[in-house]
Design a protein around this motif. Structure first.
Motif, PDB file in Angstrom:
ATOM      1  N   LEU A 128       6.705  -1.779  -5.666  1.00 50.61           N
ATOM      2  CA  LEU A 128       6.042  -1.917  -4.374  1.00 50.61           C
ATOM      3  C   LEU A 128       5.145  -3.134  -4.436  1.00 50.61           C
ATOM      4  O   LEU A 128       4.362  -3.299  -5.385  1.00 50.61           O
TER       5      LEU A 128
ATOM      6  N   THR B 199       5.199   6.021  -6.211  1.00 51.53           N
ATOM      7  CA  THR B 199       3.851   6.100  -5.649  1.00 51.53           C
ATOM      8  C   THR B 199       3.057   7.245  -6.268  1.00 51.53           C
ATOM      9  O   THR B 199       1.839   7.125  -6.459  1.00 51.53           O
TER      10      THR B 199
ATOM     11  N   HIS C 298       3.307  -4.158   3.211  1.00 49.52           N
ATOM     12  CA  HIS C 298       3.795  -3.410   2.054  1.00 49.52           C
ATOM     13  C   HIS C 298       5.314  -3.521   2.016  1.00 49.52           C
ATOM     14  O   HIS C 298       5.983  -3.212   3.007  1.00 49.52           O
TER      15      HIS C 298
ATOM     16  N   LYS D 192       2.268  -5.493  -2.327  1.00 50.06           N
ATOM     17  CA  LYS D 192       1.286  -5.464  -1.240  1.00 50.06           C
ATOM     18  C   LYS D 192       0.711  -6.857  -1.043  1.00 50.06           C
ATOM     19  O   LYS D 192       0.326  -7.515  -2.008  1.00 50.06           O
TER      20      LYS D 192
ATOM     21  N   VAL E 242       5.866   0.273   6.320  1.00 52.03           N
ATOM     22  CA  VAL E 242       6.300  -0.237   5.025  1.00 52.03           C
ATOM     23  C   VAL E 242       7.742  -0.718   5.186  1.00 52.03           C
ATOM     24  O   VAL E 242       8.540  -0.091   5.880  1.00 52.03           O
ATOM     25  N   THR E 243       8.052  -1.843   4.584  1.00 53.17           N
ATOM     26  CA  THR E 243       9.397  -2.400   4.633  1.00 53.17           C
ATOM     27  C   THR E 243      10.121  -2.072   3.333  1.00 53.17           C
ATOM     28  O   THR E 243       9.580  -2.301   2.246  1.00 53.17           O
TER      29      THR E 243
ATOM     30  N   ALA F  95       5.456  -8.323   7.231  1.00 51.91           N
ATOM     31  CA  ALA F  95       5.276  -7.151   6.363  1.00 51.91           C
ATOM     32  C   ALA F  95       3.992  -7.252   5.566  1.00 51.91           C
ATOM     33  O   ALA F  95       3.524  -8.342   5.230  1.00 51.91           O
TER      34      ALA F  95
ATOM     35  N   LEU G  68       2.238   4.875   0.002  1.00 54.35           N
ATOM     36  CA  LEU G  68       3.340   3.950   0.187  1.00 54.35           C
ATOM     37  C   LEU G  68       3.039   2.926   1.272  1.00 54.35           C
ATOM     38  O   LEU G  68       3.376   1.751   1.139  1.00 54.35           O
ATOM     39  N   ASN G  69       2.411   3.360   2.345  1.00 57.49           N
ATOM     40  CA  ASN G  69       2.184   2.487   3.496  1.00 57.49           C
ATOM     41  C   ASN G  69       0.710   2.118   3.630  1.00 57.49           C
ATOM     42  O   ASN G  69      -0.167   2.839   3.156  1.00 57.49           O
TER      43      ASN G  69
END
Length: 255
Positions: A245, A147, A180, A247, A161-162, A178, A154-155
């Motif tokens: 990551l 990140t 993220h 989204k 966030v998962t 979910a 991150l979230n």
């Protein structure tokens, strides 16, 4: 009694070591370095370089060969058997290096608490009667470096966030509810199991190292680029560690 420090060393960049990690390494009687074979020689080379850079006093370095995990059969059983084998190797290395007790340090990639087996293996040794006291020195995780490299949170705003694995993403698809999703321990391209519509990916390999590689974009467009680049990097270096990551865009998403 053997005092064992499990030291998180981040993603291979000595700048990521905390002051607590440096103190623990210099307080050790012996530092244990896992050797994962010629294909992953770069990993032990990085650990050797970290020791050379941060040690300010003579500390014995003991390298040990890591057992290989059996890739056939039941996954959970194979992992348990693998951990048993690693525990035996740890015990032999500790008893040889510290026959009368003392302080050992084991350098752990990332942080010992996040998708790492070091604490579970240490529990095996204590359950088998080894006089062992374990202390964890936390390290920077690949999630933090990913990140930071992309300069993203991150979230989602005020949301969760998962964190999951490539194997679980392949088996079960997008986690229910979910927005993220951080994916670790992916052998390569688990995101191909997903419908790419509305998904954005931030990917990174060799995070924090000189060969760091990043990709970002819609999954539909960036996914094929990541697969090709990942294959080329693995062929070039002989090994790869990466993370990403994802989204999911939603109608009411606000950040």
């Amino acid at each position: 009694m053997i005092h064992l420090d499990l030291i998180g060393i981040g993603t291979g960049n000595p700048d990521h070591l905390t002051l607590a990690a440096v103190r623990a390494m210099n307080a050790a009687d012996v530092i244990l370095l896992p050797d994962k074979g010629a294909d992953k020689a770069g990993l032990i080379d990085l650990r050797r370089a970290i020791c050379a850079q941060v040690l300010t006093r003579p500390v014995a370095i003991v390298e040990f060969a890591m057992p290989l995990r059996d890739g056939a059969g039941d996954y959970a059983q194979a992992v348990h058997s693998w951990h048993d084998a690693i525990a035996r190797v740890w015990q032999a290395a500790l008893e040889r290096a510290l026959p009368h007790g003392g302080r050992a340090a084991l350098l752990v990639w990332g942080d010992p608490a996040l998708y790492d087996s070091s604490l579970r293996i240490a529990e095996r040794l204590m359950a088998q009667g080894l006089a062992l006291h374990v202390q964890v020195v936390p390290g920077i995780t690949s999630l933090q470096v990913l990140t930071a490299a992309h300069a993203i949170p991150l979230n989602p705003l005020a949301g969760p966030v998962t964190i999951t694995t490539g194997r679980l993403l392949r088996q079960h698809g997008w986690p229910a509810g979910a927005q993220h999703v951080a994916v670790m321990l992916d052998a390569g391209g688990a995101f191909q199991a997903l419908d790419p519509a509305g998904l954005t990916i931030w990917w990174g390999a060799y995070l924090g190292m000189e060969q760091q590689a990043l990709e970002h974009g819609s999954l539909a467009q960036a996914g094929p680029c990541i697969l090709a680049r990942r294959a080329a990097l693995r062929a070039q270096h002989g090994w790869i560690m990466d993370i990403y990551l994802l989204k999911k865009e939603t109608a009411d998403a606000s950040g």
